[in-house]
Design an enzyme around this catalytic site. Structure first.
Site, PDB file in Angstrom:
ATOM      1  N   SER A 162       0.828  -1.204   0.000  1.00 39.16           N
ATOM      2  CA  SER A 162       0.000   0.000   0.000  1.00 39.16           C
ATOM      3  C   SER A 162       0.868   1.262   0.000  1.00 39.16           C
ATOM      4  CB  SER A 162      -0.973  -0.043   1.186  1.00 39.16           C
ATOM      5  OG  SER A 162      -1.980   0.913   1.059  1.00 39.16           O
ATOM      6  N   ASP A 254      -9.463  -4.376  -5.196  1.00 36.96           N
ATOM      7  CA  ASP A 254      -8.850  -3.239  -4.500  1.00 36.96           C
ATOM      8  C   ASP A 254      -9.273  -1.930  -5.161  1.00 36.96           C
ATOM      9  OD1 ASP A 254      -7.167  -1.416  -3.256  1.00 36.96           O
ATOM     10  OD2 ASP A 254      -5.325  -2.497  -3.720  1.00 36.96           O
ATOM     11  N   HIS A 284      -7.443  -5.386  -1.091  1.00 33.39           N
ATOM     12  CA  HIS A 284      -6.327  -4.655  -0.517  1.00 33.39           C
ATOM     13  C   HIS A 284      -5.986  -5.272   0.848  1.00 33.39           C
ATOM     14  CE1 HIS A 284      -3.971  -0.876  -0.594  1.00 33.39           C
ATOM     15  NE2 HIS A 284      -4.075  -0.905   0.739  1.00 33.39           N
TER      16      HIS A 284
END
Length: 315
Positions: A162, A254, A284
């Site tokens: 991320s 995601d 995610h």
């Protein structure tokens, strides 16, 4: 959304469980509550940490004081070789050494390489580019084979999830332009934010109910305040022809999936050496959901296999 997306059964069970909790959105929490919720999520959803012979806290000098680090190694001693730098996720606002501790033990064990995790400064107390500055300083320190590390470093592998994936790409670009003591031999951005996700198809499709929400993305964006014209904030703006060998990882469910795809396309257009992996049917943060969503352990092992194959090609 015209078609119903594929969701793995174990992923759907986890999403249903999250929905049943019906807690406040991250944007409605205090900063302390948001950070605590991230710790709680990973503590509940991730597999237990591996027992390793070396788990040691270190620090190095940074641009605004010492930067806490943590060394992981499956071996007490080892010969010269690459070291993995790990940059944690959390929108540059939440997350620390503890939120990704279990994952770092797993990477160290599966890769059989030392891992150094970086506890960079967080926004909004320390907005952009503080986190990137800390990651760069820590990576340069490790690249110099400092005595405190106790390992001779021949190359750097950067990896992060991320926001940490964003940092991974940014550090690759910074060190390509101004080299460290040893080169970056591999970078592994996992579901990174490389380009501005606003207006993307994936953000529209998965804006809510898929772990990371549009509201959380907006919350992180406002707190971090990345310069939209600076490659350190949005690495899609940088030089991709000089990118190190890369493994790009995305998740099909995601909201920032398309940003990772954008980066893979930029590497393709630049003729760079890279492998693209999109994990189907997961969200995610899947790398930290390996207890709650058991199939994602296999996804992490696919990433590790691609990392090993890339390093072997370059050996």
């Amino acid at each position: 959304m015209t078609d119903t997306p594929f969701i793995r059964p174990d992923m759907k069970a986890f999403l249903d469980a999250l929905a049943a909790v019906d807690g406040p959105a991250i944007a409605d929490m205090t900063l302390a509550e948001a950070r605590a919720s991230y710790v709680a999520l990973h503590g509940m959803a991730d597999r237990p940490a591996r027992a390793l012979p070396v788990i040691r806290d270190l620090s190095c000098a940074g641009p605004d004081g010492d930067i806490p680090l943590r060394l992981y190694d499956a071996r007490e001693t080892r010969g010269a070789g690459p070291v993995i730098m790990f940059y944690h996720g959390g929108g540059f606002v939440i997350g620390d050494l503890e939120t990704h501790h279990n994952l770092c033990t797993e990477i160290a064990a599966l890769m059989d390489l030392p891992v150094v995790a970086v506890d960079y400064r967080l926004a909004p107390e320390h907005p952009f580019p503080a986190a990137i500055d800390d990651c760069e300083a820590a990576t340069r320190w490790v690249a110099g084979s400092p005595d405190d590390l106790g390992r001779e470093v021949t190359g750097i592998v950067t990896i992060g999830d991320s926001a940490g994936g964003t940092a991974t790409i940014a550090i690759g670009q910074v060190l390509a332009a101004n080299r460290a003591a040893v080169p970056v031999v591999l970078q592994v951005p996992i579901f990174p934010l490389a380009s501005n996700a606003m207006g993307s198809q994936s953000l529209d499709e998965f804006s809510d109910g898929f772990v990371l929400t549009k509201g959380a993305i907006e919350f992180f964006d406002q707190a971090y305040g990345a310069d939209r014209h600076d490659p350190r904030g949005f690495p899609i703006l940088g030089d991709h022809a000089s990118a190190p060998p890369t493994v790009v990882v995305t998740a099909s469910l995601d909201p920032i999936r398309d940003s990772g795809r954008d980066y893979a396309k930029a590497l393709t257009d630049a003729g760079a050496d890279f492998t693209f992996l999109e994990m189907d049917g997961v969200t995610h943060s899947f790398t930290n959901l390996r207890q709650a969503v058991p199939s994602t352990q296999g996804d992490l092992e696919r990433v590790v296999a691609a990392m090993k194959a890339t390093l072997e090609r370059g050996a």
